[in-house]
Design a protein around this motif. Structure first.
Motif, PDB file in Angstrom:
ATOM      1  N   LYS A 169      13.807   6.747 -17.595  1.00 22.35           N
ATOM      2  CA  LYS A 169      14.883   7.764 -17.534  1.00 22.35           C
ATOM      3  C   LYS A 169      14.382   9.054 -16.890  1.00 22.35           C
ATOM      4  CE  LYS A 169      14.018   9.400 -22.274  1.00 22.35           C
ATOM      5  NZ  LYS A 169      12.758   8.656 -22.438  1.00 22.35           N
ATOM      6  N   LYS A 170      15.337   9.899 -16.598  1.00 25.70           N
ATOM      7  CA  LYS A 170      15.047  11.191 -15.989  1.00 25.70           C
ATOM      8  C   LYS A 170      13.989  11.942 -16.792  1.00 25.70           C
ATOM      9  CE  LYS A 170      17.319  15.464 -14.464  1.00 25.70           C
ATOM     10  NZ  LYS A 170      18.618  16.190 -14.343  1.00 25.70           N
ATOM     11  N   GLY A 171      13.022  12.506 -16.078  1.00 29.72           N
ATOM     12  CA  GLY A 171      11.923  13.236 -16.723  1.00 29.72           C
ATOM     13  C   GLY A 171      10.687  12.386 -16.958  1.00 29.72           C
ATOM     14  N   ASP A 172      10.809  11.054 -16.854  1.00 30.72           N
ATOM     15  CA  ASP A 172       9.664  10.164 -17.076  1.00 30.72           C
ATOM     16  C   ASP A 172       8.731  10.126 -15.868  1.00 30.72           C
ATOM     17  OD1 ASP A 172      10.489   9.462 -19.595  1.00 30.72           O
ATOM     18  OD2 ASP A 172      11.405   7.550 -18.997  1.00 30.72           O
ATOM     19  N   LYS A 173       7.521   9.666 -16.144  1.00 30.71           N
ATOM     20  CA  LYS A 173       6.553   9.429 -15.075  1.00 30.71           C
ATOM     21  C   LYS A 173       6.545   7.943 -14.704  1.00 30.71           C
ATOM     22  CE  LYS A 173       3.405  13.202 -16.308  1.00 30.71           C
ATOM     23  NZ  LYS A 173       2.020  13.561 -16.754  1.00 30.71           N
ATOM     24  N   LEU A 174       6.516   7.687 -13.415  1.00 28.24           N
ATOM     25  CA  LEU A 174       6.493   6.326 -12.878  1.00 28.24           C
ATOM     26  C   LEU A 174       5.179   6.090 -12.151  1.00 28.24           C
ATOM     27  CD1 LEU A 174       7.974   3.630 -12.003  1.00 28.24           C
ATOM     28  CD2 LEU A 174       8.715   4.905  -9.968  1.00 28.24           C
ATOM     29  N   GLY A 175       4.417   5.101 -12.594  1.00 23.19           N
ATOM     30  CA  GLY A 175       3.178   4.769 -11.907  1.00 23.19           C
ATOM     31  C   GLY A 175       3.450   3.910 -10.680  1.00 23.19           C
ATOM     32  N   HIS A 176       2.663   4.096  -9.633  1.00 20.43           N
ATOM     33  CA  HIS A 176       2.811   3.253  -8.444  1.00 20.43           C
ATOM     34  C   HIS A 176       1.423   2.915  -7.897  1.00 20.43           C
ATOM     35  CE1 HIS A 176       5.448   2.218  -4.716  1.00 20.43           C
ATOM     36  NE2 HIS A 176       4.476   1.340  -4.901  1.00 20.43           N
ATOM     37  N   GLU A 205       2.390   2.061   1.911  1.00 18.89           N
ATOM     38  CA  GLU A 205       2.966   3.364   2.244  1.00 18.89           C
ATOM     39  C   GLU A 205       4.483   3.284   2.341  1.00 18.89           C
ATOM     40  OE1 GLU A 205       1.331   6.111   2.352  1.00 18.89           O
ATOM     41  OE2 GLU A 205      -0.746   5.413   2.410  1.00 18.89           O
ATOM     42  N   SER A 206       4.996   2.172   2.879  1.00 17.68           N
ATOM     43  CA  SER A 206       6.440   1.990   2.969  1.00 17.68           C
ATOM     44  C   SER A 206       7.056   1.910   1.574  1.00 17.68           C
ATOM     45  CB  SER A 206       6.771   0.720   3.767  1.00 17.68           C
ATOM     46  OG  SER A 206       8.160   0.516   3.857  1.00 17.68           O
ATOM     47  N   ALA A 207       6.430   1.134   0.688  1.00 17.17           N
ATOM     48  CA  ALA A 207       6.921   1.022  -0.687  1.00 17.17           C
ATOM     49  C   ALA A 207       6.868   2.369  -1.404  1.00 17.17           C
ATOM     50  CB  ALA A 207       6.101  -0.016  -1.445  1.00 17.17           C
ATOM     51  N   LEU A 208       5.789   3.123  -1.179  1.00 20.86           N
ATOM     52  CA  LEU A 208       5.640   4.434  -1.810  1.00 20.86           C
ATOM     53  C   LEU A 208       6.752   5.386  -1.359  1.00 20.86           C
ATOM     54  CD1 LEU A 208       3.865   6.255  -3.649  1.00 20.86           C
ATOM     55  CD2 LEU A 208       2.656   6.962  -1.561  1.00 20.86           C
ATOM     56  N   THR A 239       8.798  11.485 -11.898  1.00 13.95           N
ATOM     57  CA  THR A 239       7.547  11.930 -11.271  1.00 13.95           C
ATOM     58  C   THR A 239       6.698  10.701 -10.967  1.00 13.95           C
ATOM     59  OG1 THR A 239       7.568  14.016 -12.514  1.00 13.95           O
ATOM     60  CG2 THR A 239       5.469  13.330 -11.552  1.00 13.95           C
ATOM     61  N   VAL A 240       6.261  10.563  -9.722  1.00 13.01           N
ATOM     62  CA  VAL A 240       5.453   9.411  -9.327  1.00 13.01           C
ATOM     63  C   VAL A 240       3.968   9.725  -9.484  1.00 13.01           C
ATOM     64  CG1 VAL A 240       4.854   7.816  -7.454  1.00 13.01           C
ATOM     65  CG2 VAL A 240       7.213   8.623  -7.694  1.00 13.01           C
ATOM     66  N   VAL A 241       3.259   8.857 -10.194  1.00 15.89           N
ATOM     67  CA  VAL A 241       1.807   8.954 -10.341  1.00 15.89           C
ATOM     68  C   VAL A 241       1.198   7.863  -9.458  1.00 15.89           C
ATOM     69  CG1 VAL A 241      -0.155   8.833 -11.919  1.00 15.89           C
ATOM     70  CG2 VAL A 241       2.029   9.808 -12.699  1.00 15.89           C
ATOM     71  N   GLU A 242       0.502   8.267  -8.397  1.00 18.16           N
ATOM     72  CA  GLU A 242       0.014   7.326  -7.384  1.00 18.16           C
ATOM     73  C   GLU A 242      -1.380   6.780  -7.700  1.00 18.16           C
ATOM     74  OE1 GLU A 242       0.239   8.881  -3.393  1.00 18.16           O
ATOM     75  OE2 GLU A 242       1.915  10.194  -3.926  1.00 18.16           O
ATOM     76  N   GLN A 243      -1.565   5.497  -7.340  1.00 14.11           N
ATOM     77  CA  GLN A 243      -2.883   4.866  -7.390  1.00 14.11           C
ATOM     78  C   GLN A 243      -3.021   4.006  -6.140  1.00 14.11           C
ATOM     79  OE1 GLN A 243      -5.505   4.926  -9.991  1.00 14.11           O
ATOM     80  NE2 GLN A 243      -4.373   6.826 -10.300  1.00 14.11           N
ATOM     81  N   LYS A 244      -3.738   4.520  -5.138  1.00  9.58           N
ATOM     82  CA  LYS A 244      -3.934   3.774  -3.885  1.00  9.58           C
ATOM     83  C   LYS A 244      -5.129   2.843  -4.010  1.00  9.58           C
ATOM     84  CE  LYS A 244      -3.711   5.971   0.102  1.00  9.58           C
ATOM     85  NZ  LYS A 244      -4.092   6.764   1.315  1.00  9.58           N
ATOM     86  N   ILE A 245      -4.983   1.591  -3.545  1.00  9.81           N
ATOM     87  CA  ILE A 245      -6.066   0.609  -3.598  1.00  9.81           C
ATOM     88  C   ILE A 245      -6.220  -0.085  -2.248  1.00  9.81           C
ATOM     89  CG2 ILE A 245      -5.774   0.205  -6.073  1.00  9.81           C
ATOM     90  CD1 ILE A 245      -4.293  -2.399  -5.359  1.00  9.81           C
ATOM     91  N   LYS A 246      -7.304  -0.849  -2.111  1.00 14.07           N
ATOM     92  CA  LYS A 246      -7.545  -1.638  -0.904  1.00 14.07           C
ATOM     93  C   LYS A 246      -7.270  -3.115  -1.198  1.00 14.07           C
ATOM     94  CE  LYS A 246     -11.204   1.468   0.737  1.00 14.07           C
ATOM     95  NZ  LYS A 246     -12.643   1.584   1.107  1.00 14.07           N
ATOM     96  N   LYS A 292      -3.457   7.126 -19.185  1.00 14.31           N
ATOM     97  CA  LYS A 292      -3.811   8.517 -19.508  1.00 14.31           C
ATOM     98  C   LYS A 292      -2.709   9.477 -19.046  1.00 14.31           C
ATOM     99  CE  LYS A 292      -7.474  11.944 -18.895  1.00 14.31           C
ATOM    100  NZ  LYS A 292      -8.799  12.241 -18.279  1.00 14.31           N
ATOM    101  N   ALA A 293      -2.091   9.139 -17.890  1.00 10.13           N
ATOM    102  CA  ALA A 293      -1.037  10.006 -17.344  1.00 10.13           C
ATOM    103  C   ALA A 293       0.271   9.887 -18.121  1.00 10.13           C
ATOM    104  CB  ALA A 293      -0.792   9.657 -15.875  1.00 10.13           C
ATOM    105  N   GLY A 294       0.385   8.830 -18.934  1.00  8.54           N
ATOM    106  CA  GLY A 294       1.585   8.662 -19.746  1.00  8.54           C
ATOM    107  C   GLY A 294       2.780   8.101 -18.999  1.00  8.54           C
ATOM    108  N   VAL A 295       2.537   7.241 -18.030  1.00  4.38           N
ATOM    109  CA  VAL A 295       3.659   6.669 -17.284  1.00  4.38           C
ATOM    110  C   VAL A 295       4.445   5.702 -18.176  1.00  4.38           C
ATOM    111  CG1 VAL A 295       2.359   6.878 -15.118  1.00  4.38           C
ATOM    112  CG2 VAL A 295       2.403   4.685 -16.303  1.00  4.38           C
ATOM    113  N   LYS A 296       5.740   5.606 -17.922  1.00  2.00           N
ATOM    114  CA  LYS A 296       6.625   4.762 -18.725  1.00  2.00           C
ATOM    115  C   LYS A 296       6.946   3.426 -18.059  1.00  2.00           C
ATOM    116  CE  LYS A 296       6.949   7.928 -21.870  1.00  2.00           C
ATOM    117  NZ  LYS A 296       6.251   7.744 -23.173  1.00  2.00           N
ATOM    118  N   ALA A 297       6.575   3.275 -16.800  1.00  2.00           N
ATOM    119  CA  ALA A 297       6.775   2.024 -16.064  1.00  2.00           C
ATOM    120  C   ALA A 297       5.892   2.076 -14.826  1.00  2.00           C
ATOM    121  CB  ALA A 297       8.237   1.844 -15.673  1.00  2.00           C
ATOM    122  N   VAL A 298       5.641   0.894 -14.236  1.00  2.00           N
ATOM    123  CA  VAL A 298       4.744   0.825 -13.081  1.00  2.00           C
ATOM    124  C   VAL A 298       5.343  -0.061 -11.999  1.00  2.00           C
ATOM    125  CG1 VAL A 298       2.426   0.199 -12.263  1.00  2.00           C
ATOM    126  CG2 VAL A 298       2.729   1.104 -14.590  1.00  2.00           C
TER     127      VAL A 298
END
Length: 422
Positions: A186-193, A202-205, A218-225, A240-246
């Motif tokens: 919901k609004k105000g939550d953090k979303l992990g990506h 990058e397109s998905a982001l 709010t998007v919390v980013e995690q870039k990987i190879k 740790k960031a408290g995201v509610k979904a990924v």
């Protein structure tokens, strides 16, 4: 003396006639090789030799998308076999020339360089970054149709590279819309990506950021190879960031690790992946139970186990052709792409012109291709993907192909109003 001269003239005329006939025959032979344009003949060009049309397939049989590549390739070989059994196209047989790039950029580009002069076009090209790397050559000098198993918005805008289904940004918008409507985000939550570096991730982001802005997330980013297979660090950071979904925009291995590590650490949030972030073979691993509990996948089509006549026929035909191999959505992706190429060939045949230019134009006339997997594809606008709809799937080892539908095909309101940027 006069008779002798007459004989000489006659002999000379005959020789000249024979010489001209020989030249004409040679010219006709050359025309046949290049594609004659005489009445009743079919005009041809690159990728057609003798009575064979050759299509290219740049796949991944040994890298991060090995399971996808195998399924895509075998589905396309099955289509070609059936097409040829029905008489081919305009009297020509179709052949598939396959190269494995192992999801290696250098191998992908060299494979394209090798095949491009020899094929009419490509019914398969796995890897958005690799297609993007040769896009300028495709648009500039080669102009051969490419129907990739890649959904980056960077590939839009080309009349020759046609994205089948929603691009990753649109697919991610639809995925997050599902999380908000049905999984409590919901609004105000953090979303992990978690996302691959490069065009795919990058397109998905771009998509997750767009809907986050619209919905107050709010998007919390995690870039990987692509070589990163252990998601322990990423899970720890997101927890740790408290995201509610990924959202995960990576490969099957990364998705399995992410879901498995999250479950083991008590990080109980819904996780959704893009269409290439799952393989049913994962259900037999330790991550299987966690995937069936908390993982979802956004897809550009119904799954291989869909309850439609087209899907059922493909399942039966594929099982007969490859009895030892499992079914997955790579079969659907491969079948859909080669079917689109086949339809373009058939339409070009109607004009007796099988050149690259004619086949390219023929695809532009197809506005509702339905291969039996729920979403008609519209190829008339090169600036847009062939669809904005996504189906939401959930892993389930009890069904054919290991995926069941939890939300039917739809485009969210945000996706409908969104215009991808190439």
């Amino acid at each position: 003396m006069k008779a002798t001269n007459t004989a000489r003239v006659t002999a000379g005329a005959l020789a000249a006639l024979l010489l001209l006939s020989g030249c004409s025959a040679k010219a006709k032979d050359d025309d046949d090789k290049k594609g004659g344009t005489a009445a009743g003949e079919v005009k041809t060009g690159e990728g057609i030799s003798g009575k064979t049309i050759t299509l290219g397939a740049l796949t991944d049989m040994t890298g991060v998308y090995a399971t996808l590549g195998k399924s895509v390739t075998q589905a396309q070989q099955l289509y070609v076999k059936q097409l040829n059994a029905d008489g081919g196209v305009c009297g020509y047989k179709v052949a598939l020339s396959v190269r494995d790039h192992g999801y290696d950029p250098q191998k992908a580009v060299s494979g394209y360089t090798e095949l491009a002069p020899k094929v009419l076009g490509f019914a398969q090209f796995i890897g958005s970054p690799f297609v993007a790397a040769v896009k300028q050559r495709i648009d500039g000098q080669d102009k051969g149709l490419v129907l990739p198993q890649a959904w980056s918005s960077a590939l839009l805008g080309s009349p020759y590279i046609r994205v089948i289904g929603s691009t990753y940004d649109i697919e991610t918008i639809n995925a997050v819309d599902f999380l908000m409507k049905e999984k409590g985000l919901k609004k105000g939550d953090k979303l992990g990506h978690v996302y691959f570096e490069g065009d795919y991730g990058e397109s998905a982001l771009t998509g997750s950021k767009h809907i986050a802005k619209e919905a107050g997330l709010t998007v919390v980013e995690q870039k990987i190879k692509p070589t990163d297979n252990d998601m322990t660090a990423q899970v720890a950071a997101l927890k740790k960031a408290g995201v509610k979904a990924v959202v995960i925009s990576a490969g099957p291995r990364q998705a399995a690790s992410l879901v498995g590590v999250a479950a083991a650490g008590g990080f109980d949030v819904p996780i959704i992946g893009n269409n290439s972030a799952f393989a049913p073979q994962l259900l037999a691993t330790q991550a299987g139970p966690a995937l069936m509990k908390n993982y979802y996948v956004a897809s550009p089509s119904l799954p291989i186990g869909a309850d439609t006549p087209g899907a059922k026929k493909l399942v039966a035909d594929y099982k007969k052709a490859y009895p030892k191999d499992s079914l997955d959505n790579g079969v659907v992706a491969g079948w859909t792409a080669v079917s689109a190429f086949g339809e373009a060939l058939k339409k070009a045949c109607e004009t007796k012109d099988l050149t690259r230019e004619s086949v390219d134009k023929a695809l532009l006339t197809i506005d509702a291709l339905d291969t039996g997997f729920g979403i008609p594809q519209n190829f008339t606008d090169p600036k847009a993907p062939s669809s904005k709809q996504s189906v939401i799937l959930k892993p389930d080892k009890s069904v054919t192909g290991g995926m069941k539908v939890v939300r039917e095909a739809e485009a969210s309101t945000v996706a409908e109003s969104y215009t991808p940027t190439p």
